[in-house]
Design a protein around this motif. Structure first.
Motif, short mmCIF file in Angstrom:
data_model
loop_
_atom_site.label_atom_id
_atom_site.label_comp_id
_atom_site.label_asym_id
_atom_site.label_seq_id
_atom_site.Cartn_x
_atom_site.Cartn_y
_atom_site.Cartn_z
N ARG A 69 4.03 -10.66 -5.60
CA ARG A 69 5.13 -9.69 -5.75
C ARG A 69 6.01 -9.69 -4.51
O ARG A 69 5.55 -9.93 -3.39
CB ARG A 69 4.58 -8.27 -5.95
CG ARG A 69 3.67 -8.11 -7.15
CD ARG A 69 4.44 -8.27 -8.46
NE ARG A 69 3.78 -9.29 -9.26
CZ ARG A 69 4.38 -10.09 -10.14
NH1 ARG A 69 5.66 -10.02 -10.34
NH2 ARG A 69 3.71 -10.98 -10.80
N VAL A 70 7.27 -9.38 -4.72
CA VAL A 70 8.24 -9.28 -3.64
C VAL A 70 7.74 -8.31 -2.56
O VAL A 70 7.84 -8.58 -1.37
CB VAL A 70 9.62 -8.86 -4.18
CG1 VAL A 70 10.56 -8.48 -3.08
CG2 VAL A 70 10.21 -9.97 -5.05
N ALA A 71 7.18 -7.20 -2.98
CA ALA A 71 6.69 -6.18 -2.04
C ALA A 71 5.63 -6.73 -1.08
O ALA A 71 5.49 -6.23 0.03
CB ALA A 71 6.13 -4.99 -2.80
N ASP A 72 4.92 -7.78 -1.50
CA ASP A 72 3.85 -8.34 -0.68
C ASP A 72 4.35 -9.20 0.48
O ASP A 72 3.61 -9.46 1.42
CB ASP A 72 2.89 -9.16 -1.54
CG ASP A 72 2.19 -8.32 -2.58
OD1 ASP A 72 1.96 -7.11 -2.31
OD2 ASP A 72 1.88 -8.85 -3.66
N VAL A 73 5.59 -9.68 0.40
CA VAL A 73 6.08 -10.58 1.44
C VAL A 73 7.40 -10.16 2.08
O VAL A 73 7.80 -10.74 3.08
CB VAL A 73 6.23 -12.03 0.93
CG1 VAL A 73 4.93 -12.58 0.42
CG2 VAL A 73 7.32 -12.14 -0.10
N CYS A 74 8.05 -9.17 1.52
CA CYS A 74 9.35 -8.79 2.09
C CYS A 74 9.18 -8.16 3.46
O CYS A 74 8.12 -7.64 3.79
CB CYS A 74 10.12 -7.86 1.17
SG CYS A 74 9.53 -6.17 1.08
N SER A 75 10.23 -8.24 4.22
CA SER A 75 10.24 -7.62 5.54
C SER A 75 10.33 -6.11 5.34
O SER A 75 11.34 -5.60 4.86
CB SER A 75 11.43 -8.11 6.36
OG SER A 75 11.39 -9.51 6.44
N PRO A 76 9.27 -5.37 5.70
CA PRO A 76 9.23 -3.94 5.40
C PRO A 76 9.99 -3.07 6.41
O PRO A 76 10.39 -1.97 6.10
CB PRO A 76 7.75 -3.61 5.43
CG PRO A 76 7.19 -4.59 6.40
CD PRO A 76 8.02 -5.83 6.26
#
Length: 139
Positions: A69-76
């Motif tokens: 998922r995008v949430a797992d790798v995006c810059s938070p």
């Protein structure tokens, strides 16, 4: 000379929800010929996912683009800028936070994106970075 972020930002940005797959993000980047997608919940920005994030955090780690998922790798840690900020503020933020792109946010809503290339073209149109940023992409 334009000196506000809104004067040179791109309002033609791509967004994706955090639960989307990295495959979906990669296809958006390919289809739009861009290197990043703003991660949003509704119109509220939550992060940025870049082509480098996908390669380093997924592909090189042997993970499945359709499962991740995008949430797992995006810059938070999202750094944003107002469209009414001076371009110098955008430069300072990019320098301080070591980022190449900033989502432009107004009233908790993403309205654009400004990149280091946008700033280079505005500030020194004859620079190598301006030339590279303004060149047609390789297909």
């Amino acid at each position: 000379m334009a000196n506000k972020v809104r004067d040179i930002m791109s309002s033609d940005l791509a967004t994706i929800p955090p639960q989307a797959s990295l495959y979906d993000a990669a296809r958006i980047m390919r289809d739009r010929d861009i290197g990043d997608v703003i991660v949003t919940e509704g119109e509220t920005p939550k992060g940025v996912v870049t082509d480098r994030d996908i390669v380093v955090r997924c592909v090189a780690a042997g993970k499945d683009l359709e499962q991740e998922r995008v949430a797992d790798v995006c810059s938070p840690q999202l750094t944003t800028v107002s469209p009414d900020a001076d371009q110098e503020e955008a430069v300072r933020l990019m320098r301080d936070k070591h980022v190449r792109r900033l989502p432009v946010v107004e009233n908790d809503r993403v309205v654009g994106v400004i990149s280091i290339g946008d700033l280079a073209r505005q500030r020194d149109p004859r620079s190598a970075l301006a030339d590279i940023s303004g060149a047609r992409p390789n297909k």
